[in-house]
Design an enzyme around this catalytic site. Structure first.
Site, PDB file in Angstrom:
ATOM      1  N   LEU A 150     -16.986  10.082 -61.349  1.00  0.00           N
ATOM      2  CA  LEU A 150     -16.805   9.871 -60.164  1.00  0.00           C
ATOM      3  C   LEU A 150     -16.068   8.975 -59.365  1.00  0.00           C
ATOM      4  O   LEU A 150     -16.453   7.690 -60.742  1.00  0.00           O
ATOM      5  CB  LEU A 150     -18.145   9.975 -59.274  1.00  0.00           C
ATOM      6  CG  LEU A 150     -19.075  11.490 -59.309  1.00  0.00           C
ATOM      7  CD1 LEU A 150     -20.237  11.087 -58.783  1.00  0.00           C
ATOM      8  CD2 LEU A 150     -18.788  12.666 -58.587  1.00  0.00           C
ATOM      9  N   ASP A 151     -15.356   9.067 -58.582  1.00  0.00           N
ATOM     10  CA  ASP A 151     -14.967   7.414 -58.040  1.00  0.00           C
ATOM     11  C   ASP A 151     -16.039   6.552 -57.861  1.00  0.00           C
ATOM     12  O   ASP A 151     -16.995   6.763 -57.216  1.00  0.00           O
ATOM     13  CB  ASP A 151     -13.881   7.341 -57.227  1.00  0.00           C
ATOM     14  CG  ASP A 151     -12.606   8.682 -57.154  1.00  0.00           C
ATOM     15  OD1 ASP A 151     -12.497   8.585 -57.993  1.00  0.00           O
ATOM     16  OD2 ASP A 151     -12.043   9.061 -55.954  1.00  0.00           O
ATOM     17  N   ARG A 152     -15.353   5.109 -57.783  1.00  0.00           N
ATOM     18  CA  ARG A 152     -16.945   3.874 -57.724  1.00  0.00           C
ATOM     19  C   ARG A 152     -17.429   4.497 -56.805  1.00  0.00           C
ATOM     20  O   ARG A 152     -18.337   3.970 -56.249  1.00  0.00           O
ATOM     21  CB  ARG A 152     -15.686   3.045 -58.120  1.00  0.00           C
ATOM     22  CG  ARG A 152     -16.942   1.769 -57.427  1.00  0.00           C
ATOM     23  CD  ARG A 152     -16.798  -0.142 -58.011  1.00  0.00           C
ATOM     24  NE  ARG A 152     -17.143  -0.902 -57.718  1.00  0.00           N
ATOM     25  CZ  ARG A 152     -16.855  -1.710 -58.744  1.00  0.00           C
ATOM     26  NH1 ARG A 152     -15.909  -2.361 -59.000  1.00  0.00           N
ATOM     27  NH2 ARG A 152     -17.542  -2.869 -58.138  1.00  0.00           N
ATOM     28  N   SER A 160     -17.261   7.041 -54.285  1.00  0.00           N
ATOM     29  CA  SER A 160     -18.157   7.686 -53.601  1.00  0.00           C
ATOM     30  C   SER A 160     -19.200   8.509 -54.496  1.00  0.00           C
ATOM     31  O   SER A 160     -19.668   6.962 -55.369  1.00  0.00           O
ATOM     32  CB  SER A 160     -16.848   9.380 -54.593  1.00  0.00           C
ATOM     33  OG  SER A 160     -17.016   9.102 -56.257  1.00  0.00           O
ATOM     34  N   ARG A 165      -9.241  12.902 -52.389  1.00  0.00           N
ATOM     35  CA  ARG A 165      -8.897  12.000 -51.223  1.00  0.00           C
ATOM     36  C   ARG A 165      -7.405  12.537 -50.706  1.00  0.00           C
ATOM     37  O   ARG A 165      -7.057  12.555 -50.129  1.00  0.00           O
ATOM     38  CB  ARG A 165      -8.846  11.100 -51.805  1.00  0.00           C
ATOM     39  CG  ARG A 165     -10.820  10.821 -52.292  1.00  0.00           C
ATOM     40  CD  ARG A 165     -10.268   9.322 -52.779  1.00  0.00           C
ATOM     41  NE  ARG A 165      -9.733   8.492 -52.401  1.00  0.00           N
ATOM     42  CZ  ARG A 165     -10.351   6.762 -52.513  1.00  0.00           C
ATOM     43  NH1 ARG A 165     -10.809   7.172 -55.055  1.00  0.00           N
ATOM     44  NH2 ARG A 165      -9.590   5.978 -52.465  1.00  0.00           N
TER      45      ARG A 165
END
Length: 403
Positions: free
Chosen positions: A164-166, A168, A287
């Site tokens: 997961l993105d930092r 998110s 995104r």
């Protein structure tokens, strides 16, 4: 650190690592790298000469470059690999304990994030702002902390199987053994139904993920399918990179990406809550699809929705919650410098409103146990349904827009 020799000039990075690992097993490189060297390439390459591998990633005057598995190497190029890669498990564990020692408060906090745990997997609700994987400039990441705090009585540390993105948040699955991690890797990387044809029947997908996102604006249709190829471009004189939608896939290397979306709730304030289901797992897929295809950038996404967020006017609180700051001291004192309460639409600089809220995947633990049974039928494999509550700032945005 592996160094490029003259007779190996022009070979690809992955092939070079394969050979290097095979030739240097006696020199503190783990045999497991021979099976899965690709994760190492998420580190950085240091061109030219440098000191020991332990210090190469901290040399401020050296030029570091990110490399991929297919990148070509030149004579003298050196690849920096994690210093945690050790041959002996005891030495590796001792090194990790020294580097990533956690206080009791930190251990309790990480374990409080657990959503589910069995003999094969452990699932947590990743908080926003915490990086999943280490790298340059990242002191503490979830994969390193999990090895120390979420290991329990297992001989092996939990292993990442997706990311997961930092910024998110939401459901993050880790394998608790090498076998379960391998199975989970294949599940998350399986080419899903709909990746090559317009078939998105969820019953045919063994892995289902649902994200919630608050976006600026509203899609033209209440639900639909986004199918657009993505490609990486370098910006800022090579200092950074971003993902963008590519129309001509023949001229530029790209990856096909598909996302289902559904409007959960529209508001009278030009915001929309979307449910996003990625059928492929491309970097920054949700995104980019929201910003460039749907024309509805996610609130707090300053990378792909800069213009919309630049014109941001924070939502007035009025008398919604006069006591909203009662829990602020508690939130501000969370371990690892996290603050989960700030960042709602009521603030001048809201955080990224993207959360992995629901996931359905095979029950790997029971599947591995059933493999030894003579009447095992893969088509009857049980599923796990996981759910993660919204972080406090997203919940606050939800409450404000529904007040």
């Amino acid at each position: 650190m592996a160094t490029r020799k003259e007779e190996e000039n022009g070979s690809r990075c992955l092939h070079f690592l394969n050979r290097s690992v095979a030739l240097h097993l006696e020199d503190n490189l783990s045999p497991t790298l021979l099976e899965q060297p690709k994760p190492l390439l998420r580190r950085r390459r240091l061109s030219g000469s440098c000191g020991a591998a332990r210090s190469c990633c901290t040399m401020g005057n050296s030029q570091l470059k990110r490399v991929g598995a297919k990148d070509l190497l030149n004579i003298g190029d050196r690849i920096c690999i994690p210093i945690s890669v050790q041959e002996l498990p005891a030495e590796k564990q001792e090194l990790q304990e020294k580097q990533w020692h956690c206080a009791e408060e930190e251990v309790n906090f990480l374990r409080s994030l657990e959503l589910y745990k069995d003999s094969a997997i452990i699932v947590i609700n990743k908080p926003p702002g915490m990086p999943v994987q280490g790298g340059i400039g990242i002191k503490r990441s979830l994969d390193e902390l999990a090895a120390t705090c979420l290991r329990y009585d297992h001989s092996e540390p939990p292993q990442l199987v997706h990311r997961l993105d930092r910024d998110s948040s939401g459901i993050l699955v880790m394998g608790r053994t090498r076998t379960s991690a391998t199975v989970l890797h294949s599940i998350f990387r399986e080419k899903p139904c709909g990746a090559s044809k317009e078939d998105t029947d969820s019953k045919e997908r063994i892995l289902q993920r649902q994200y919630w996102a608050l976006v600026i604006g509203s899609p033209r249709r209440p639900k639909g399918l986004v199918s657009a190829s993505l490609s990486k471009v370098v910006v800022g004189d090579g200092k950074s990179e971003r993902i963008t939608v590519i129309d001509n896939v023949q001229s530029v290397p790209s990856q096909h990406a598909i996302t289902e979306y559904r409007v959960i709730k529209s508001t009278s304030h030009s915001y929309t809550w979307l449910e996003l289901s990625p059928l492929t797992g491309r970097k920054h897929q949700l995104r980019v699809h929201c910003a460039e295809v749907l024309g509805t950038p996610i609130v707090g996404d300053y990378k792909y929705g800069w213009e919309a967020n630049r014109k941001w006017r924070h939502f007035p609180l009025f008398n919604f919650d006069k006591n909203s700051n009662e829990n602020s001291p508690k939130e501000n004192s969370l371990p690892f410098g996290l603050n989960l309460g700030s960042g709602s639409i009521c603030e001048k600089h809201p955080r990224l409103h993207l959360h992995c809220k629901k996931m359905i995947l095979p029950n790997v633990s029971k599947a591995l146990q059933s493999l030894h049974s003579s009447d095992y039928n893969p088509s009857e494999m049980e599923s796990l349904e996981l759910a993660a509550p919204l972080p406090a700032f997203m919940q606050k945005s939800w409450d404000v827009l529904n007040s």
